[in-house]
Design an enzyme around this catalytic site. Sequence first.
Site, PDB file in Angstrom:
ATOM      1  N   ASP A 161      36.854  44.303  44.364  1.00  0.00           N
ATOM      2  CA  ASP A 161      36.871  44.038  45.802  1.00  0.00           C
ATOM      3  C   ASP A 161      37.935  43.000  46.150  1.00  0.00           C
ATOM      4  OD1 ASP A 161      34.143  45.338  46.871  1.00  0.00           O
ATOM      5  OD2 ASP A 161      33.791  44.447  44.899  1.00  0.00           O
ATOM      6  N   ASP A 171      41.479  37.820  43.251  1.00  0.00           N
ATOM      7  CA  ASP A 171      41.716  37.180  44.550  1.00  0.00           C
ATOM      8  C   ASP A 171      40.809  35.979  44.782  1.00  0.00           C
ATOM      9  OD1 ASP A 171      39.372  38.732  44.788  1.00  0.00           O
ATOM     10  OD2 ASP A 171      39.634  38.906  46.950  1.00  0.00           O
ATOM     11  N   ASP A 231      40.228  42.680  39.127  1.00  0.00           N
ATOM     12  CA  ASP A 231      39.035  42.542  39.939  1.00  0.00           C
ATOM     13  C   ASP A 231      38.991  43.762  40.856  1.00  0.00           C
ATOM     14  OD1 ASP A 231      36.863  41.248  41.416  1.00  0.00           O
ATOM     15  OD2 ASP A 231      38.387  40.862  42.950  1.00  0.00           O
TER      16      ASP A 231
END
Length: 225
Positions: free
Chosen positions: A13, A172, A11
Amino acid sequence: MGRAFDIVGFDLDGTLLDTSASLTRAVNYTLAKAERPPLHIDEVRPMIGGGAKRMLEKGLEASGGYDPEDMRRLYPILLDFYGKNISEGSVPYPGLIDALDRLEADGVRLTIVTNKFESFAVKLLDEVGLLGRFAAVIGGDTMGKGNAKPSAMPIREMIVRAGGGTAAFLGDSIYDMLAAKNAGIPSIAVSFGFLMGPVEELAADAVIDHYDALIPTLAKLAGRS
């Protein structure tokens, strides 16, 4: 020992880069246009992960209430400001570059799957000097409407574009973990990302607290340690 997986996906960000400063600036610039109070960076972090539209929706809710008319007017303002200032304050997480170097030395193909628009993801990675490391960059709009994470489609496309083989994915958010699970590959949660709650609630196959732990964690997931 050789590589644990042929492909390792990230991922963007909150996983690859800490983009919270630039995104908070964009949200607050946009809220100011609606005469809303600014949000603290700690308030914005949990809003990141579902794409810019979701982030703005949450920002409006937190600063006085969501209104569809405000959303229609402000969303283009957010995108314009963010696009022009996309890399300002965005930095790799500690240990990331060394981890990428080690993975590449082992012949691992690196990829990105983000819910950020593909054009924004490519621009950001280019401006921070990382774009050339990735065999594929897939955004929230790459696979068409409704096919962003947690859909398995972008993860499957990531594997195809990277040439096929075994894969693991780092993220996240619950979107990341579900996308990996739906695609049938192992997931790793980063505890330093933009978490909405305890990292354990993401139900990842493994958790790392620093990028120094990535290589041994991948080996464990592949049953090599």
